[in-house]
Design a protein around this motif. Structure first.
Motif, PDB file in Angstrom:
ATOM      1  N   ASP A 437      12.734 -17.253  40.069  1.00  0.00           N
ATOM      2  CA  ASP A 437      13.245 -16.426  41.157  1.00  0.00           C
ATOM      3  C   ASP A 437      14.039 -15.288  40.522  1.00  0.00           C
ATOM      4  OD1 ASP A 437      14.384 -15.266  43.376  1.00  0.00           O
ATOM      5  OD2 ASP A 437      14.739 -17.178  44.400  1.00  0.00           O
ATOM      6  N   TYR A 438      13.311 -14.231  40.192  1.00  0.00           N
ATOM      7  CA  TYR A 438      13.936 -13.131  39.448  1.00  0.00           C
ATOM      8  C   TYR A 438      15.026 -12.431  40.263  1.00  0.00           C
ATOM      9  CZ  TYR A 438       9.591 -13.805  36.681  1.00  0.00           C
ATOM     10  OH  TYR A 438       8.556 -14.329  35.959  1.00  0.00           O
ATOM     11  N   PRO A 439      14.785 -12.170  41.563  1.00  0.00           N
ATOM     12  CA  PRO A 439      15.867 -11.540  42.331  1.00  0.00           C
ATOM     13  C   PRO A 439      17.106 -12.434  42.403  1.00  0.00           C
ATOM     14  CG  PRO A 439      13.771 -11.294  43.478  1.00  0.00           C
ATOM     15  CD  PRO A 439      13.538 -12.253  42.353  1.00  0.00           C
ATOM     16  N   CYS A 474      16.911  -7.332  32.605  1.00  0.00           N
ATOM     17  CA  CYS A 474      16.166  -8.504  33.074  1.00  0.00           C
ATOM     18  C   CYS A 474      14.938  -8.660  32.188  1.00  0.00           C
ATOM     19  CB  CYS A 474      15.687  -8.300  34.514  1.00  0.00           C
ATOM     20  SG  CYS A 474      17.018  -7.926  35.666  1.00  0.00           S
ATOM     21  N   TYR A 475      14.530  -9.885  31.981  1.00  0.00           N
ATOM     22  CA  TYR A 475      13.293 -10.060  31.239  1.00  0.00           C
ATOM     23  C   TYR A 475      12.559 -11.301  31.718  1.00  0.00           C
ATOM     24  CZ  TYR A 475      15.405 -13.820  28.500  1.00  0.00           C
ATOM     25  OH  TYR A 475      15.997 -14.981  28.120  1.00  0.00           O
ATOM     26  N   VAL A 476      11.287 -11.335  31.385  1.00  0.00           N
ATOM     27  CA  VAL A 476      10.487 -12.544  31.547  1.00  0.00           C
ATOM     28  C   VAL A 476       9.883 -12.836  30.182  1.00  0.00           C
ATOM     29  CG1 VAL A 476       8.495 -11.222  32.346  1.00  0.00           C
ATOM     30  CG2 VAL A 476       8.610 -13.656  32.822  1.00  0.00           C
ATOM     31  N   GLU A 477       9.826 -14.103  29.851  1.00  0.00           N
ATOM     32  CA  GLU A 477       9.359 -14.491  28.518  1.00  0.00           C
ATOM     33  C   GLU A 477       8.310 -15.579  28.687  1.00  0.00           C
ATOM     34  OE1 GLU A 477      12.224 -16.759  26.400  1.00  0.00           O
ATOM     35  OE2 GLU A 477      11.046 -16.791  24.554  1.00  0.00           O
ATOM     36  N   ASN A 653      12.924 -16.796  32.478  1.00  0.00           N
ATOM     37  CA  ASN A 653      13.435 -15.464  32.797  1.00  0.00           C
ATOM     38  C   ASN A 653      14.952 -15.466  32.771  1.00  0.00           C
ATOM     39  OD1 ASN A 653      13.097 -16.956  35.535  1.00  0.00           O
ATOM     40  ND2 ASN A 653      14.530 -15.280  35.975  1.00  0.00           N
ATOM     41  N   ALA A 654      15.520 -14.282  32.705  1.00  0.00           N
ATOM     42  CA  ALA A 654      16.980 -14.176  32.669  1.00  0.00           C
ATOM     43  C   ALA A 654      17.413 -12.779  33.067  1.00  0.00           C
ATOM     44  CB  ALA A 654      17.511 -14.500  31.275  1.00  0.00           C
ATOM     45  N   THR A 655      18.675 -12.685  33.459  1.00  0.00           N
ATOM     46  CA  THR A 655      19.349 -11.399  33.599  1.00  0.00           C
ATOM     47  C   THR A 655      20.568 -11.431  32.695  1.00  0.00           C
ATOM     48  OG1 THR A 655      18.649 -11.106  35.895  1.00  0.00           O
ATOM     49  CG2 THR A 655      20.576  -9.849  35.175  1.00  0.00           C
TER      50      THR A 655
END
Lengths: 803, 162
Positions: A437-439, A474-477, A653-655
């Motif tokens: 849930d990136y947001p 922000c990124y997705v890995e 993912n992370a912020t």
């Protein structure tokens, strides 16, 4: 010496309150590997001593690019204590050059001989090896080797290297371009034609490296009479290395044993076959004695593996609200002098192009990415692989949109981040993101930071003349890559699975053997947690074996944030098999149904009951010694081996958020506050996860502010010691908060997601955005890493002159 | 190259050996004495992994020649645990995840031990400053700092109990 028993933290009461479900997975158990390390009892490669062992030192090129006209080793050979001197020509008949292959269309192979033969192509390339009775004597002998070099024009700048007039590194490769790829999705032409805004920028990142505290090192021991070869080496990939060594040495793989003992950090760079390892093996075979080499820090910085020297030329099209309509990029990556085995030089350029869109909804994408050979140390995977650079470029692009459209950077992210409803999502570069849930991750970061308050404080300080800035990234890995998500596109050796082999002995203790290895990731503990839960034994009854190809089933090793997920997955499968067999035997002994039995911490229970019926050790003894009591079709023994391929892999993912202050007088950047909100799915051990994040952030901060492998125009490395190559100390590390979100992966066993690299990916983006935010009112925008005081100060000077 | 006699005390025991004048103390401890807990990470005094006590003072053994240690008393990481039991400092590292790969750990422990011998109640900033000459690439230092602060508390508790 008596070893203290590890104490484990209980999650809930056992079994008094009926909580037979209490699990080690999820608990912050203390690490099983610590007692030996705390006593100085770790066993690393430099600690290995064998009878008749010789010590090696390598002669390395002082030239970036030169033809080898002549080498005279006679004086070195004559030095007392010297037992052998090898040059490239001595090895050509014995070993093949290191030359990884690829199925990529635009791939051109290079050939790296273990010791240079005709040409040297970077400062630090090995061209001779001395084996002597001590390292001191070996280094004395190096000074007696007389080499005649015919210098060639050095190729140092990657953009110049692509021009037709550039000198060539490999004569057979006409343009120094050793890999290229074009990503195309959607209709960028239309997106840009219809856009309200088209913005462009150029970003660069600098060469840096892992610099693990333990440098590379190896001991090769070839049994006399052409017997088996053993290589103890500080590696992340014992089995892959065995495969590679057997190939270059022309030996059957059964004749090679690779052992990784305790490894003092790797971070990706120890996941290669190195020319020094090949040379040591050949030397041991030629000399009939064990040969040891431990590199010094200068060798580590000049000659191991470098990473992250990228250029990004970006054009982004948005609508009037800052929603991205299309993204174009030209990415150039300096990959150094040779491909690396097994990853090739394609890893960085392709992952840079593949991951540039990040966690954002970008369907129109057009990116060309190039890997250019230069006369510098070869480039290979280092924690985060390309993504610290691509994330930096993308996150700075997001802030560029915010500045130009006068929007809050958080709002631009909000408008572009993928939402949970869109999973599984296939990115423009055809990567599959499974969940998250990136947001929510972004909003959690803003809340924990108290974003509005930070903005208010920033204004207040600015009125006092202090330059404070807030930056987000922000990124997705993609982690735990399986067979449907190759870690390196086109690789001949695609590492998509791993194995666990469990063996319970007659006393009820479990030997758990893994193909993955640990070099600080705490896998001896976290894998034992998984095994203990799945089999139903106590944590202290599990011993994890890793790193010895004679002991463990074939496995790929530890890299690409895969070990806990894939090794853990294999452990779950094998653990369940072993558990089932134990229950079958116990059921027979108890005259019960296997389905009615529960194994928990070394005891056998009837489901729903709190009194154990049997010790698991009694079941184990029966499996080996009481076969007559068991049915004929029940095979004796208690072993289970399973392989696990997570197929699609899973995306963490992370912020990250950084609050910085910039000193206008000196250009110094200080990080006031740092926040990580990360989601790596189900957590096996929260303290271990936290430790990995902290460590990753430290390396990311190093890459953002300090660490730079600087070459001059002659291709000389100017930063070949820790006096010049600055890694963060405890004083540079800011106050950091870590917040965990948990979205279990639907794609992996146990819902695990990989997380070893993540911390390193976002700091450069977050910190640069914070610095640019701090200096926004001065019209300063920094786009080149690292943000050294010198560079920040120069930008401030330029801005004030322009004003 | 001529050899020099070296006689020293290592972790409370007498040791006699021979070394060339150029031999580093770190190599002498590891190769001649045979104690491999002292690690060598850079050989130019920047990483701190090789730190040992010489006559009670924390010293980079990679910047010291073995001959300079003649007649001294040396303590290495192997001396910290007493009677098979981890010291409070070692315990604190174990409890607070103060190590990952373990390579910097011996130097960190010696450095932290030196701090705690001099300063019973250090602040976080004092801990950071004390270990700022010791590099770690795994932990980001956070858990190391926590470990040392926890050890200080443990030692204070033990002192009050005594």
């Amino acid at each position: 010496m008596q070893q203290p028993q590890p104490r484990t933290q209980e999650v809930t009461g056992i079994p008094g309150d009926g909580a037979l479900g209490a699990r080690y997975v999820g608990a912050a158990v203390k690490r099983l590997e610590d007692p030996r390390h705390l006593r100085g009892g770790g066993r690393f490669v430099p600690d290995i001593v064998l009878p008749r062992m010789l010590h090696a030192a390598f002669l390395r090129s002082p030239h970036a690019h030169a033809r080898l006209a002549a080498i005279d080793v006679r004086a070195a050979q004559a030095l007392p204590g010297v037992e052998g001197v090898l040059v490239g020509a001595d090895l050509t008949a014995l070993v093949k050059p290191i030359s990884p292959r690829s199925r990529l269309k635009e791939f051109k192979a290079t050939r790296l001989p273990p010791l240079a033969t005709e040409k040297v192509r970077f400062v630090g390339e090995a061209l001779a090896m001395v084996a002597a009775t001590s390292r001191y004597v070996a280094e004395d002998a190096l000074e007696l080797i007389d080499v005649e070099y015919a210098p060639l024009p050095p190729v140092v700048d990657m953009e110049a290297a692509m021009l037709p007039e550039s000198a060539l590194l490999h004569e057979e490769l006409p343009d120094n371009l050793i890999v290229a790829r074009h990503f195309r999705a959607g209709d960028c032409r239309r997106a840009f034609a219809e856009a309200a805004h088209v913005l462009s920028a150029r970003f660069t990142t600098q060469r840096h490296t892992a610099a693990p505290l333990e440098t590379r090192g190896a001991v090769a021991d070839s049994a006399p009479g052409g017997g088996r070869l053993t290589l103890w080496t500080s590696t992340q990939i014992p089995h892959l290395l065995r495969t590679g060594l057997a190939e270059v040495l022309g030996l059957p793989e059964t004749q090679v044993r690779v052992v990784a003992p305790d490894v003092g950090g790797g971070f990706g760079i120890k996941g290669h076959i190195f020319p020094e390892e090949v040379t040591l093996c050949a030397a041991s075979r030629l000399l009939g004695r064990p040969v040891k080499w431990v590199e010094d820090r200068r060798e580590d910085l000049t000659s191991s593996i470098h990473a992250r020297e990228h250029i990004y030329e970006i054009e982004v099209a948005t609508d009037g609200r800052g929603v991205i309509l299309g993204l174009r990029a030209r990415i150039v990556v300096d990959v150094g002098a040779y491909h690396v085995w097994p990853w090739t030089a394609a890893m960085e350029p392709l992952m840079a192009g593949g991951f540039l869109p990040g966690p954002y909804r970008i369907s129109n994408y057009d990116a060309a990415t190039y890997g250019v050979a230069t006369n510098k140390c070869p480039v290979g995977p280092y924690r985060g692989v390309a993504r610290p650079a691509s994330t930096f470029a993308m996150e700075c692009t997001i802030d560029l949109i915010a500045r130009r459209l006068d929007l809050d950077p958080a709002e631009v992210r909000r408008r572009n981040l993928l939402t949970p409803e869109e999973f599984p999502y296939t990115s423009a570069s055809r990567l599959v993101y499974d969940s998250g849930d990136y947001p929510a991750c972004l909003e959690t970061a803003l809340r924990h930071l108290d974003y509005a308050e930070e903005r208010r404080r920033q204004e207040e300080l600015r009125r006092q003349g202090r330059c404070r800035g807030i930056g987000l990234a922000c990124y997705v890995e993609l982690t735990a890559l399986g067979s449907a998500s190759p870690s390196g596109p086109g690789l001949e050796e695609n590492p998509a699975s791993d194995a666990a082999s469990l063996e319970m002995d007659p006393s009820g203790k479990v030997a758990a053997k893994f193909g993955i290895t640990s070099h600080g990731q705490s896998l001896e503990t976290t894998l034992a947690q998984v095994v203990a839960d799945e089999v139903g034994v106590r944590l202290e009854d599990v011993t994890v074996h890793q790193g010895d190809t004679d002991v463990s089933p074939y496995g790929m090793g530890t890299f690409a944030s895969r070990a806990a997920v894939i090794g853990g997955g294999a452990a779950m499968l094998a653990g369940r098999d072993l558990n089932a067999k134990l229950r079958r035997i116990a059921a027979h002994l108890l005259e019960a149904n296997p389905e009615d039995l529960v194994l928990h911490r070394g005891q056998v229970y009837l489901k729903g009951q709190r009194q154990p019926l049997l010790q698991l050790a009694e079941v184990a003894r029966a499996a080996y010694f009481l076969n007559k009591k068991l049915p004929r079709d029940l095979e004796p023994g208690l072993t289970a081996t399973r392989y696990y391929d997570p197929y699609e892999g899973t995306a963490s993912n992370a912020t990250h958020a950084a609050v910085v202050e910039v000193d206008l007088a000196t250009g110094d950047v200080s990080i006031v506050k740092y926040l990580v909100v990360e989601d790596c799915g189900k957590v096996i051990n929260p303290v271990v996860v936290e430790g990995q994040v902290w460590g990753g952030v430290a390396q990311g901060i190093g890459g953002a502010l300090y660490e730079h492998l600087r070459y001059d125009e002659h291709g000389q490395l100017l930063t070949a010691s820790f006096m010049d190559y600055l890694v963060p100390s405890a004083m540079e590390m800011p106050e950091t908060d870590i917040v965990h979100l948990e979205t279990p992966s639907p794609h992996t066993l146990g819902g695990l997601k990989g997380m070893g690299e993540g911390g390193t990916i976002a700091p450069a983006g977050a910190i640069t955005n914070a610095v640019n935010d701090a200096l926004r009112h001065l019209g300063v925008v920094l786009t080149d890493l690292p943000l050294t005081p010198e560079r920040v100060h120069a930008a401030l000077r330029r801005a004030s002159r322009g004003a | 190259m001529s050899m020099h006699s070296i006689s020293l005390t290592i972790n409370g025991k007498k040791f006699e050996g021979q070394a060339e004048a150029r031999k580093l103390l770190s190599d002498f401890i590891r190769e001649d004495i045979g104690l491999t807990g002292t690690h060598v990470g850079c050989e130019h005094g920047m990483c701190g992994a090789c730190t040992v006590f010489i006559d009670g003072v924390g010293v980079r053994s990679c910047l010291t020649f073995a001959v300079q240690a003649d007649g001294t008393s040396i303590e290495t990481v192997e001396s910290l645990a007493k009677d098979g039991k981890l010291s409070p400092l070692q315990e604190a590292f174990w409890e607070n995840h103060g190590l990952q790969c373990g390579f910097c750990t011996p130097g960190m422990l010696i450095c932290a031990e030196e701090l705690l011998r001099e300063n019973k109640n250090p602040t976080e900033q004092e801990v950071r400053l004390a270990i700022s000459g010791n590099l770690c690439r795994c932990t980001g230092y956070h858990h190391i700092v926590l470990s040392i602060l926890a050890a200080a508390k443990k030692l204070q508790g033990a002192a009050q109990a005594a």
